[in-house]
Design an enzyme around this catalytic site. Structure first.
Site, mmCIF file in Angstrom:
data_model
loop_
_atom_site.group_PDB
_atom_site.id
_atom_site.type_symbol
_atom_site.label_atom_id
_atom_site.label_comp_id
_atom_site.label_asym_id
_atom_site.label_seq_id
_atom_site.Cartn_x
_atom_site.Cartn_y
_atom_site.Cartn_z
ATOM 1 N N ARG A 253 -1.898 -6.542 13.509
ATOM 2 C CA ARG A 253 -3.181 -5.845 13.289
ATOM 3 C C ARG A 253 -4.264 -6.825 12.857
ATOM 4 N NH1 ARG A 253 -1.122 -2.131 8.986
ATOM 5 N NH2 ARG A 253 -3.274 -1.523 8.651
ATOM 6 N N ARG B 69 0.833 -1.211 0.000
ATOM 7 C CA ARG B 69 0.000 0.000 0.000
ATOM 8 C C ARG B 69 0.862 1.253 0.000
ATOM 9 N NH1 ARG B 69 -4.703 0.409 4.128
ATOM 10 N NH2 ARG B 69 -3.204 -0.618 5.475
HETATM 11 P P1 ADP Z 1 -8.120 -0.629 4.161
HETATM 12 O O1 ADP Z 1 -8.582 0.797 4.225
HETATM 13 O O2 ADP Z 1 -9.234 -1.609 4.349
HETATM 14 O O3 ADP Z 1 -6.978 -0.925 5.071
HETATM 15 P P2 ADP Z 1 -7.129 0.047 1.475
HETATM 16 O O4 ADP Z 1 -8.308 0.582 0.752
HETATM 17 O O5 ADP Z 1 -6.124 1.028 1.952
HETATM 18 O O6 ADP Z 1 -7.594 -0.898 2.694
HETATM 19 O O7 ADP Z 1 -6.430 -1.043 0.551
HETATM 20 C C1 ADP Z 1 -5.204 -1.693 0.938
HETATM 21 C C2 ADP Z 1 -4.285 -1.815 -0.279
HETATM 22 O O8 ADP Z 1 -4.853 -2.766 -1.193
HETATM 23 C C3 ADP Z 1 -4.136 -0.523 -1.056
HETATM 24 O O9 ADP Z 1 -2.804 -0.476 -1.523
HETATM 25 C C4 ADP Z 1 -5.134 -0.643 -2.213
HETATM 26 O O10 ADP Z 1 -4.711 0.060 -3.368
HETATM 27 C C5 ADP Z 1 -5.152 -2.149 -2.451
HETATM 28 N N1 ADP Z 1 -6.476 -2.653 -2.839
HETATM 29 C C6 ADP Z 1 -7.682 -2.261 -2.345
HETATM 30 N N2 ADP Z 1 -8.700 -2.958 -2.927
HETATM 31 C C7 ADP Z 1 -8.117 -3.829 -3.788
HETATM 32 C C8 ADP Z 1 -8.633 -4.828 -4.704
HETATM 33 N N3 ADP Z 1 -9.952 -5.076 -4.806
HETATM 34 N N4 ADP Z 1 -7.731 -5.522 -5.429
HETATM 35 C C9 ADP Z 1 -6.395 -5.278 -5.317
HETATM 36 N N5 ADP Z 1 -5.851 -4.358 -4.493
HETATM 37 C C10 ADP Z 1 -6.684 -3.634 -3.740
HETATM 38 P P1 ADP Z 2 -6.522 -0.322 8.560
HETATM 39 O O1 ADP Z 2 -7.966 -0.573 8.375
HETATM 40 O O2 ADP Z 2 -5.721 -0.461 7.341
HETATM 41 O O3 ADP Z 2 -5.970 -1.098 9.726
HETATM 42 P P2 ADP Z 2 -6.971 2.403 9.655
HETATM 43 O O4 ADP Z 2 -6.433 3.572 8.938
HETATM 44 O O5 ADP Z 2 -8.428 2.231 9.754
HETATM 45 O O6 ADP Z 2 -6.241 1.166 8.991
HETATM 46 O O7 ADP Z 2 -6.401 2.379 11.158
HETATM 47 C C1 ADP Z 2 -5.027 2.560 11.433
HETATM 48 C C2 ADP Z 2 -4.799 2.503 12.933
HETATM 49 O O8 ADP Z 2 -5.510 3.573 13.577
HETATM 50 C C3 ADP Z 2 -5.290 1.251 13.651
HETATM 51 O O9 ADP Z 2 -4.366 0.187 13.569
HETATM 52 C C4 ADP Z 2 -5.458 1.772 15.080
HETATM 53 O O10 ADP Z 2 -4.219 1.907 15.729
HETATM 54 C C5 ADP Z 2 -6.008 3.178 14.836
HETATM 55 N N1 ADP Z 2 -7.480 3.164 14.773
HETATM 56 C C6 ADP Z 2 -8.247 3.474 13.694
HETATM 57 N N2 ADP Z 2 -9.554 3.358 13.978
HETATM 58 C C7 ADP Z 2 -9.626 2.950 15.268
HETATM 59 C C8 ADP Z 2 -10.702 2.617 16.140
HETATM 60 N N3 ADP Z 2 -11.983 2.678 15.727
HETATM 61 N N4 ADP Z 2 -10.395 2.221 17.407
HETATM 62 C C9 ADP Z 2 -9.127 2.162 17.834
HETATM 63 N N5 ADP Z 2 -8.065 2.430 17.065
HETATM 64 C C10 ADP Z 2 -8.299 2.830 15.786
#
Ligand code: ADP
Ligand code: ADP
Ligand code: ZN
Length: 220
Positions: A171, A127
């Site tokens: 995570r 990502r």
């Molecule tokens: P989240 O917010 O759930 O952590 P992201 O939207 O940031 O996830 O996506 C994580 C990574 O995977 C990003 O680098 C994104 O570009 C990629 N990604 C998201 N959806 C897809 C998909 N359907 N197929 C391939 N790669 C994806």
């Molecule tokens: P992803 O879905 O890819 O794990 P987010 O951007 O949603 O990433 O979250 C990144 C980090 O922010 C989490 O690992 C946590 O440390 C913190 N965080 C986000 N949302 C919450 C929540 N609702 N409660 C507690 N921690 C949170």
């Protein structure tokens, strides 16, 4: 429309949230983005959150609930909202019920994006996020037109400090233990929409839109 977007780290919540925000004109509320912004400005909250985030741990419920309560009170949320990454614990989900009840609001749906673990590790590690506008890319699956530069605003792309493999694994474990049980919590209320996230970006979005349309048809 009042929506929650759930799914493990890397499921594609942020990516799909951008599409949903543009199609339905509802503000996206990402607690992760709010914490990262606070960290960038080195506020007290930001510094505390950064240490936990870099370690793959959750920010305490009390703090997280406080910032969501304040954000949902803003005027733009009156016409609806999309919560991305909140709630993540049963305590947060119950607090959200209380906040919504105070304002006579109800959830319309909880979209849960499901993706196998091995795919999630590759997605998180590849990502890249725009340092200016927060847009999401993937080095392999969704690359920017110019290496390391945002297609939308030209900002520099960054690798999140919590996207190292060992932190990603941590995570994912916390998600399975603390957040995944919320799918049952919402399924029991008939709010859960499960989406297969192991498809192309556009196929995932198509399924989300179709499921939401089906629900609204049923409600009419
Ligand atoms: P989240 O917010 O759930 O952590 P992201 O939207 O940031 O996830 O996506 C994580 C990574 O995977 C990003 O680098 C994104 O570009 C990629 N990604 C998201 N959806 C897809 C998909 N359907 N197929 C391939 N790669 C994806
Ligand atoms: P992803 O879905 O890819 O794990 P987010 O951007 O949603 O990433 O979250 C990144 C980090 O922010 C989490 O690992 C946590 O440390 C913190 N965080 C986000 N949302 C919450 C929540 N609702 N409660 C507690 N921690 C949170
Ligand atoms: Zn950008």
């Amino acid at each position: 429309m009042n929506l929650i977007l759930m799914g493990p780290p890397g499921a594609g919540k942020g990516t799909q949230a951008e599409y949903i925000e543009r199609k339905y004109w509802i503000p996206r509320i990402s607690t992760g983005d709010m914490f990262r912004t606070a960290a960038r400005f080195s506020t007290e909250l930001g510094l505390q959150a950064k240490e936990l985030m870099d370690n793959g741990q959750l920010v305490p419920d009390e703090i997280t609930i406080g910032i969501v309560r304040a954000r949902l009170a803003e005027r733009d949320c009156a016409k609806g909202f999309l919560l991305d990454g909140f709630p993540r614990t049963v305590t947060q989900a119950k607090a959200l019920d209380g906040i919504l009840a105070d304002w006579n609001k109800e959830l319309d749906a909880v979209i849960s994006i499901e993706v196998p673990t091995d795919v999630l590790i590759v997605r998180n590690c590849g990502r890249r996020t725009c340092s200016q506008c927060g847009a999401n890319y993937h080095v392999q699956f969704n690359p920017p037109l110019l290496a390391n530069e945002c297609d939308i605003c030209g900002g520099e792309l960054q690798h999140r400090s919590d996207d190292r493999e060992e932190t990603v694994i941590k995570r994912l474990a916390i998600y399975a233990e603390q957040t995944k049980p919320l799918t049952d919590f919402y399924a029991e209320r008939g709010l859960l929409i499960s989406i297969n996230g192991d498809q192309s970006l556009s196929a995932v979005f198509r399924d989300i839109v179709e499921s939401l349309q089906e629900r609204t048809r049923k409600e009419v």
